[in-house]
Structures are given as structure tokens and as C-alpha cells.
Design an enzyme around this catalytic site. Structure first.
Site, PDB file in Angstrom:
ATOM      1  N   ASP A 145      30.071  39.804  31.548  1.00 46.58           N
ATOM      2  CA  ASP A 145      31.221  40.596  31.977  1.00 46.58           C
ATOM      3  C   ASP A 145      32.196  39.745  32.787  1.00 46.58           C
ATOM      4  O   ASP A 145      31.839  38.713  33.340  1.00 46.58           O
ATOM      5  CB  ASP A 145      30.740  41.785  32.799  1.00 46.58           C
ATOM      6  CG  ASP A 145      31.642  43.003  32.661  1.00 46.58           C
ATOM      7  OD1 ASP A 145      32.819  42.840  32.300  1.00 46.58           O
ATOM      8  OD2 ASP A 145      31.163  44.128  32.896  1.00 46.58           O
ATOM      9  N   GLU A 197      37.195  36.554  32.149  1.00 47.39           N
ATOM     10  CA  GLU A 197      38.584  36.102  31.986  1.00 47.39           C
ATOM     11  C   GLU A 197      38.874  34.760  32.693  1.00 47.39           C
ATOM     12  O   GLU A 197      39.686  34.009  32.134  1.00 47.39           O
ATOM     13  CB  GLU A 197      39.543  37.196  32.486  1.00 47.39           C
ATOM     14  CG  GLU A 197      39.561  38.441  31.668  1.00 47.39           C
ATOM     15  CD  GLU A 197      38.322  39.311  31.870  1.00 47.39           C
ATOM     16  OE1 GLU A 197      37.948  40.023  30.938  1.00 47.39           O
ATOM     17  OE2 GLU A 197      37.718  39.255  32.957  1.00 47.39           O
ATOM     18  N   ASP A 256      37.984  47.312  29.423  1.00 54.16           N
ATOM     19  CA  ASP A 256      37.926  48.628  30.055  1.00 54.16           C
ATOM     20  C   ASP A 256      39.116  49.491  29.651  1.00 54.16           C
ATOM     21  O   ASP A 256      39.978  49.851  30.465  1.00 54.16           O
ATOM     22  CB  ASP A 256      37.849  48.470  31.572  1.00 54.16           C
ATOM     23  CG  ASP A 256      36.575  47.768  31.998  1.00 54.16           C
ATOM     24  OD1 ASP A 256      35.574  47.856  31.263  1.00 54.16           O
ATOM     25  OD2 ASP A 256      36.566  47.120  33.062  1.00 54.16           O
TER      26      ASP A 256
END
Length: 946
Positions: A548, A551, A625
Site C-alpha cells: 500500500d 506512490e 481509494d
């Protein structure tokens, strides 16, 4: 009158370049695998090199200095090319480099390159003056802002570039920021409808289209609600009461560190900006409304946007206004702040036809470096991309089954009980997911279980494996709380990014904790990260990794500039230079380490970000998300299709959307009947769509997303989701075969219509349909209450209704039935679809009974594939392939001789054959008994339908 400074200075640079070129005679040299031209023009394309990779791939490198960079590419895995079937010659002011398939013509005056096929048809051409721009970046000696421009015909369409969230399918004339974000994944590979690709080897933030940065709306002429110049009339409300009304010339609450954000009245419950805009420059003006919470936009009295986003993940919303001289356009923005973010920015029109040209501009690079990849079709172009960046391994077979997830299973027993319920209700499932926060609250990065909630992780995974026939994926972040043992271990070696700690930024957990991420660009840090998760998690039986925030998202809602500083420096150089590459290196560390630790176990990685080459690490990307809104579901179609057109075959999304409004029951609120009805239908439609994605996965915040928690068993929502879940498992022989094809033939599972119907110009802009493998046309329903939808059936072949077998001609738009429980599905004429038995998990039964659905109307070929499903033995030939072909003219079906074998391969199989034609329509039903059945023992068999 404002001047486009970027265009002005570019023109000056070009003029200087041309003058300089006239004073220096370029020198042309052949190298081992290409040509080099020395222009001798400082800070322009001083040296230009074309390397021939194979007959369809040429690498172009342009350096603004006298030497080429020796820095190793992170995206490319190409060895030194030994391809030698090419020639180069100089004639008529050109260096012409030729292979059997393509030519590259390089102007010795400007360095401009034209790529042609061998018949002289132009495939791609740089601007006549070269189209190359280098500007010192100012952050580091030897780094430049770089830009390459190409001409682009009006009828050309562009796809790929990763996964983006503006609903664009065809990027022609659009602007796309290639900057990693929670819901954006960057893959700088572009596919053209003219059957070429450009792979842009640069890791910094890159802009496709307009290279300029958006400016605050104060850059325009603004008028208040009464028509007075100077700004918008801005009204702050607290409930129905007006707190204050004033004129403001900007809307700038975009980032936490924005000065105006700090001044935003926290008690304001609604803010309204209204007035008019005008411009000194006539033409098409572009705007971005960046926002979270509830917001609306009206332009000239027309409602243009009515949206909601969760506050911790705002996003930009583009719109355009064509403004003429002397015109004013009415604008109104309404925002419910709720601790959210808001900004309105603007760009003047581009000059001339620049918006429709092909432009790639990167913030930082040592040189311009790109690969031109040609093919006869989209699959060949994608294959070229994977030749450069690496093949995609076959996922474990269980990963292609159903994934159940939620944010989050709070205890060991809660998780196990969910899987038990699936088994008791006979809802097929292969995988369960343990999301974040399984550790003690103040121990993020320890990778340890909170023993009060997860007392025995090894026993939990063993129960899942042995008793429930399920696999488990666990969330692992590259994040460390300050002071944990793992933080200290990383910190002592200098493996951590420091700025977030130095700024003492706290996250959102409990009282908030200081944290940072490890540097995935450091090989030693990657090894240590694996060692930590191996000891705490892999050794306890977890099967797959959910990586997760890759980025990397160290702290949400800070500016891009601050994000670059947050990951600076990396072990390889400045954070600005490597901004987009973190996910690639993070995935590399896990994949390579697991293959070494457990060479007989296929790795599975799910990651929130991606970069070119990530497919070689067994990584699947999900779309972040996203929110539970119909518009967001629709946007996932173009997001997923373009991601797969970027060369990475495995993509998924949070079925149902991750974050949701309180009206649907978030935070424990009780929804009204009307909202509950919509919530169920939204999840049903999303589930129907998701069952035809490469990876089939449900996830989201409360309310719980298990089918039995969404609706009771007699509800159409439950019945529909159960149907598509079972259909996914019935189609497993088809799905696993096309998954194998992604490895052996560099195939793409989720296919934009342009891939299979390149001669049908009507498909170029279709953004709500796609092909699932070679045969199935999938048409999601993305409007609440819709019971029909328009479906375009591509021209050039016939189509069969999946549910009834009714035949329709291609080249037409039909109004297809789409009742609550079904989405329109069509099968391409000339298809073979193998279907398996009803199963509850992927390896429940061997493929000893397969129903072959043969759709007449054209010739068809399908490769039925199988292997051991869990290891990498297929790389060494341990697998079986059976070519099944149908000859339309002779009405013959041939099941070819089996090639290869693997451990556990059944000695014989039974094929039930269902023949569907215009005269014999039948819906897809694997239980159909047609009386046509054969026993197959590996020898070729023929069946006649005449």
C-alpha cells in the site's frame, strides 16, 4: 495581452539551435547496433543516438552534452543488443537507418526523426525542427527539463500512460499529468492507433499534452456577482446564516501548507463563489477544479459538476470554456468544506495546433530517452514494450479466483468466520485479505501482530489453507513509526527518508505518530525490508503481499514540491529525478527476494502504484481509494483499459468503491430505504463489471462488502452477485488460458476495443465497453436505475447475445437489455470458449470435464492451457497446451494433439461440445446436454457440425 512564455522561449531556443547547426557540420558514425550523430550544439541535442533493438524497436537518445549518460535504466531489462539486420546510409541531408520492417530518417540539419514503414508510410515524426527542448533544471548539475514533440494527424488516437481518473479513453488533444497519486498510476508508455508505441524512459513527473503548470484563477479577468471587476463574490455560511461576504480573486485551499488553507474559517459549513470570468486571450481555456467533500460547479447557469470525494483524497476535475473577445461567462462554485480541500486553476489556450500534437515533457532528466516500438497490431506493440521491460509471469491460479476484503478485519476470528460463511453459503472464494492495522497501535512498521486480536497468525493461515481451501494476502506498507525496532534498524544503515521525521509530521492514527518510509531505491534497504516481513509474516504462511501507499504517500495532502522533498535524496539520486519509480523498486525487492526464499511458490503482489516494467515482478495494480459513486465506477472502465494498454496485463479495483458518503451507512449511520436501495444496486453493477477484470476483488470501508452483508439471499443484488461469481469460476479454463497467453504471447486480458477492431473508427473513443479476452464484449451498466443501455457491436463480424445466443450483425449500436441482475454481454462470432465444472475454489476439481462453446460465423482458434498453478515450472516447459480450432467453411472442430505435460495432469478429459450458430441459438449454460461429447486422451480429434 499575455504572452505564452514557454512557446516564446522554445522558439528562441529553436532559432539559436538552427543558427548553431549551420556553423557546425554534424558527423555521422555507425556504432555496434546503431548510429550516432554529433551536432556539437551545447545545451541542445548535441549528440543523437539511435540503437536498433530489433526490426521493430529503435531506441532514441538525445543528449544536451557531449556524452551520453551511463546510468542504468530501471525500466529496461534489455541486454546489449546483438541484432545486426540493419543498415544505415547518408543521402540528401538525411541519415537513413533501415530494418526489414521500419526506417528512421534523421535530418542532419535539425536531428528531427521520421519513422516510416518499409512502404514509406509515415508512422511517427518529430517536429521538423527536431522538437527537442533542454532547459537546466536548477536542482542538480547535469539535469535538465526535457521535452520531445511530434506531429500527430487528426485521425490518430492515443492510449495507455498508466491509470488515470478523468474518464478519458482516447488522449488525443487531452492533458495528462504523469505524477503518482493515490488513484493515479504512471506508466510512460503510449500506444497509437497507427500501431506504434513510445516508451518514455524517465522517472520524473512528466506531462503528456500541455507542458505548462496551471495557474490560480486570479490569472484571468474576474467579476463579482454584480459585475464589478476584481474577483468573485464569496459567501461564507454557517448553517443557513451568512458569516461574511467579500470579494476574493482566488480559490486556493489545495494543500495543508497553503497559507490560505490555514486562514479558512473552520466554522464555515458552506462557501459559495459566484461571478464571471473573461480573458484577454481568445480561444479554448482549460480549468481544473481540485476538490474534496461535496462540491458543485455551474458555468453559464448549467450544472457541470455535482460530486463528492473523501477529504483525505481530493482530486482534480477538468473542464473547458471557449471564450471569445469581450465575452463574460458566469461561474458559480459551491463547496461544503468539512475539513476538505478546494482550488480552481486555469490555463490560457495553446498557440496554433500545439494541443493536438504529441508532446512529452519531463521535469528532470539527463537526456531525452525513448523507444519507438512498431507492430502490425496492438498486441505486437505491447509485446515490444515487454521485450524492453520484461515479461509478465503467470499469476498463481488461485489469484484469478474471487478476492474478499474490507477495511478491515479486526480480529483473527472475524476473518476466519467470513471465509467459513462463504463456504457454508457455497459462494465461491479463493482469497481473503488482511488490511492494515493488525499491529499494536504505536508499532506501524514492526510487522508484528497485535496478539490480543491475532493471537496465532500461523494457526490462522494454516486453518485457511488446510480447512477452508483459501489463501490470504496481507497489507504491508513501506512505513515506519519513529522508535520501533525496525525503524531503528533501518535508520542505523541510513535506509530511511529523513524529511518527514525532521518535520515531525504525524499521521491520523490515535493521537498521531511520526513516521517515514524506507528508500526502495537502495538495494540494501530492499533486502532489509524483505528480511523484516519474511521473519514476521511470510514465515507464518501468508501467501500474497498488498503493498500500500507506494506512490510513495508518506503524508497526504501536501504539495507535489513537498512530496519530492519527502523522498529526497534516494540512493540513486534526487527525489525529483526518481519521483515516479518507487513502486517499481519496492515490487522488485519483494518479488526477487521471495523467488529466492521460496522458488517453488509464485509471488503475488498487489500495489497501489505502478511504473513501466512492474509487470515482470508479478505485480497487480489496483486503482486506489476511489469513491462509491456511479461516476467513479464509470471512470474505472477507461482507467483499467488504458492501464492494460500500457503493457501491464493485471489490473483491479475496489469493487463498490473504497470510500463512501454517510448516506450509504458510513461510520455506522443508518441509511434510508432509498439510499440502501441505491447502495445495493451500485454494488451489484460494480460487481458485475468487476467479474470481468483481470483480478476480481471486492474491498471498501464500512458497510461490510461481503455479498451476504449487502443483501439477503432472496434479494436480486445477492442473486446477481452470486451468478457472476459462479460464472467467473465456470470461465476459469478460459481465464487461465488467456492469463498464460500474457506470458507466452505477451497478450492483454482486458482489452480496449481498438486492440481487436483497429479498422473500425467508431471504437476509438468508446470508453464504457471492453473485450475480456478474445471473445467476450463486456458492457457495464453505470447509471442508477438503468435497465437498458446502448451497446456498439464492432463492425466486421457477427455477435451473439451471451444469455440467449441470439445473433446480431456488427457495425451497429443496439439498445441492449440490462435488467437489475444482468449486464449486456456479447460473444464475437468465430469464438471458442471453454467452461469448467461448478467449483467453490480454483483447484477444487481437475479440468477433467470441459464444455466447449463454439460460436459459428468465422474461423476460430483457442489454446487451452494448464499447469501446476502454484509454481514457476511452466518457465521450464512443465505445462500442457491444446490448440482447438474451428473451420467455418467445413464446419469442423479440431482438438489438436496435446503438447507438454505437468505433474498432476489428468490422463484424459471429457469435452462436451455446444455449437451455436444463427440457426441454432443457445445461451451460455455449461450444464447443457447436447449429446455431443468426446473423451480426449491427448491425441488429435475432429468433430463435424455438418
Amino acid at each position: 495581452m499575455k504572452t505564452n512564455l514557454n512557446v516564446f522561449f522554445s522558439a528562441i531556443i529553436i532559432m539559436i539551435s538552427l543558427c548553431s547547426c549551420s556553423l557546425h557540420q554534424p558527423s555521422f558514425q555507425k556504432s555496434g547496433n546503431g548510429v550516432t550523430i554529433d551536432f556539437g550544439v551545447e545545451n541542445q541535442a548535441q549528440k543523437l543516438r539511435l540503437n536498433v533493438i530489433d526490426e521493430n524497436i529503435i531506441r532514441v537518445t538525445a543528449s544536451p552534452v557531449s556524452a551520453f549518460s551511463e546510468v542504468e535504466s530501471l525500466m529496461s531489462v534489455l541486454p546489449e543488443s546483438d541484432y545486426n539486420d540493419w543498415k544505415a546510409e547518408e543521402k540528401e541531408g538525411m541519415v537513413v537507418l533501415s530494418t526489414p520492417s521500419i526506417k528512421a530518417k534523421i535530418s542532419t540539419a535539425t536531428g528531427a526523426i521520421i519513422f516510416e514503414d518499409q512502404d514509406g508510410n509515415v508512422l511517427l515524426e518529430e517536429l521538423s525542427e527536431g522538437g527537442k527542448t533542454f532547459t537546466p533544471s536548477g536542482i542538480n548539475d547535469g539535469l535538465f527539463r526535457v521535452r520531445q514533440m511530434f506531429n500527430a494527424p487528426d485521425d490518430e488516437a492515443f492510449y495507455g500512460l498508466g491509470q488515470h481518473q478523468h474518464g478519458y479513453m482516447n488522449y488525443k488533444g487531452k492533458d495528462v499529468d504523469l505524477a503518482q497519486h493515490n488513484i493515479v498510476s504512471v506508466v510512460p508508455f503510449l500506444y497509437s492507433s497507427k500501431n506504434y508505441g513510445i516508451l518514455w524512459d524517465n522517472y520524473s513527473i512528466t506531462k503528456f499534452g500541455d507542458p505548462r503548470d496551471y495557474r490560480q484563477i486570479s490569472d484571468m479577468l474576474l467579476f463579482d456577482a454584480e459585475g464589478h471587476p476584481g474577483g468573485f463574490t464569496t459567501t461564507y455560511f454557517q448553517g443557513e446564516k451568512i458569516m461574511k461576504k467579500q470579494v476574493e480573486n482566488k480559490i486556493d485551499f489545495r494543500f495543508l501548507e497553503t497559507e490560505s488553507y490555514e486562514q479558512l474559517p473552520k466554522e464555515a459549513t458552506k462557501i459559495v463563489w459566484e461571478g464571471a470570468i473573461a480573458a484577454e486571450e481568445e480561444g479554448l481555456h482549460k480549468f481544473l477544479l481540485y476538490a474534496s467533500s461535496y462540491f458543485k460547479l455551474w458555468v453559464d447557469g448549467k450544472l457541470v459538476m455535482d460530486k463528492w470525494r473523501q477529504n483525505w483524497n481530493p482530486w482534480s476535475n477538468p473542464f473547458e470554456i471557449n471564450i471569445k473577445n469581450g465575452e463574460q461567462h458566469q461561474v458559480k462554485v459551491e463547496w461544503i468544506p468539512d475539513a476538505g480541500y478546494m482550488s480552481l486553476t486555469h490555463l490560457d489556450p495553446m498557440e496554433g495546433n500545439e494541443q493536438n500534437q504529441l508532446s512529452l515533457a519531463s521535469e528532470s532528466g539527463r537526456e531525452i530517452d525513448y523507444y519507438f516500438i512498431h507492430g502490425n497490431n496492438a498486441d505486437e506493440v505491447v509485446s515490444g514494450y515487454r521485450k524492453v521491460t520484461g515479461k509478465a509471469p503467470i499469476l498463481p491460479k488461485w489469484a484469478l479466483g474471487f478476492w474478499q476484503s474490507r477495511e478491515r478485519y479486526k480480529t483473527q476470528e472475524e476473518l476466519l468466520d467470513v471465509v467459513r460463511t462463504f463456504r457454508q453459503k457455497q459462494i465461491p472464494i479463493d482469497n481473503i485479505v488482511l488490511d492494515w492495522f493488525y499491529w499494536p497501535e504505536d508499532q506501524w512498521g514492526s510487522h508484528e501482530m497485535d496478539l490480543s486480536r491475532f493471537p496465532d497468525a500461523a494457526a490462522m493461515t494454516q486453518t485457511l489453507h488446510d480447512d477452508l481451501n483459501a489463501h490470504i494476502m496481507i497489507s504491508v506498507w513501506p512505513k515506519y513509526y519513529k522508535g520501533t525496532d525496525h525503524f531503528n534498524e533501518m535508520n542505523e544503515k541510513g535506509y530511511l527518508y529523513r524529511r518527514n521525521i525532521e518535520k515531525a509530521r504525524k499521521d491520523w492514527v490515535g493521537p498521531g505518530y511520526e513516521s517515514t518510509f524506507y528508500d526502495a531505491f537502495n538495494a540494501g534497504a530492499r533486502d532489509m525490508f524483505w528480511s523484516q516481513i519474511n521473519e514476521q509474516l511470510f514465515s507464518k504462511g501468508f501467501d500474497a503481499w498488498w503493498l500500500d501507499a507506494t506512490e510513495p504517500d508518506m503524508h497526504s495532502n501536501i504539495s507535489i514540491a513537498e512530496r519530492k522533498l519527502n523522498m529526497n535524496p534516494t540512493a540513486l539520486g534526487p527525489g525529483e529525478l526518481f519521483f515516479n519509480g518507487f513502486s517499481l523498486m519496492n515490487s522488485r525487492g519483494i518479488y526477487e527476494s521471495q523467488r529466492q526464499a521460496a522458488p517453488n511458490q509464485r509471488a503475488f503482489i498487489l500495489t497501489r502504484s505502478a511504473y513501466a516494467g512492474q509487470q515482470r515482478y508479478g505485480a497487480v495494480t489496483w486503482s486506489g481509494d476511489i469513491v462509491s459513486r456511479w461516476s467513479d465506477m464509470r471512470d474505472q472502465i477507461s482507467a483499467g483499459v488504458n492501464f492494460c494498454l500500457s503493457g501491464i496485463p493485471y489490473w483491479t479495483m475496489d469493487i463498490g468503491g473504497f470510500a463512501l458518503e454517510t448516506r450509504y451507512g458510513a461510520y455506522g449511520d443508518t441509511p434510508t430505504k432509498e439510499n440502501l436501495d441505491e447502495w445495493r444496486e451500485l454494488n451489484t453493477r460494480w460487481f458485475q463489471f468487476g467479474s470481468f477484470c483481470p483480478v476480481f476483488r471486492v474491498h471498501g470501508q464500512f458497510p461490510y462488502r461481503e455479498v451476504f452483508n449487502i443483501a439477503q439471499e432472496d434479494h436480486p443484488a445477492y442473486q446477481s452477485m452470486l451468478y457472476y461469481n459462479k460464472l467467473r469460476y465456470r470461465l476459469m479454463p478460459y481465464i487461465y488460458a488467456i492469463a498464460a497467453k500474457t506470458y507466452f504471447d505477451d497478450y492483454t486480458i482486458m482489452r480496449g476495443l481498438v486492440m481487436d477492431f483497429p479498422n473500425d473508427k467508431k471504437v476509438l473513443n468508446i470508453d464504457n465497453q471492453f473485450m475480456f479476452g478474445p471473445s467476450l464484449l463486456v458492457n457495464p451498466v453505470t447509471e442508477y436505475g438503468a435497465r437498458k443501455r446502448d451497446v456498439y457491436l464492432p463492425a466486421g463480424q457477427g455477435w451473439y447475445d451471451f444469455y440467449t445466443g441470439a445473433y446480431l450483425e456488427g457495425g451497429q449500436t443496439v439498445e441492449a437489455q440490462a435488467d437489475y441482475t444482468r449486464i449486456p454481454l456479447f460473444v464475437k462470432a468465430g469464438s471458442i470458449i471453454p467452461a469448467g465444472q461448478e467449483i467453490q475454489f480454483t483447484n477444487q476439481k481437475p479440468d477433467t470435464l470441459i464444455t466447449l462453446f463454439v460460436y459459428a460465423g468465422d474461423d476460430a482458434v483457442f489454446m487451452l492451457y494448464n499447469d501446476e498453478g502454484i509454481n514457476y515450472n511452466y518457465e521450464n516447459g512443465s505445462c500442457s497446451k491444446v490448440i482447438i480450432s474451428y473451420d467455418e467453411k467445413n464446419g469442423m472442430l479440431k482438438i489438436g494433439q496435446r503438447e507438454g505435460r505437468y505433474d498432476g495432469m489428468p490422463a484424459e478429459q471429457r469435452f462436451n461440445i455446444v455449437y451455436i450458430s444463427q440457426e441454432t441459438p443457445m445461451g451460455f449454460d455449461p450444464e447443457l446436454k447436447t449429446g455431443l461429447s468426446i473423451v480426449y486422451r491427448g491425441e488429435a480429434v475432429e468433430v463435424s457440425f455438418k
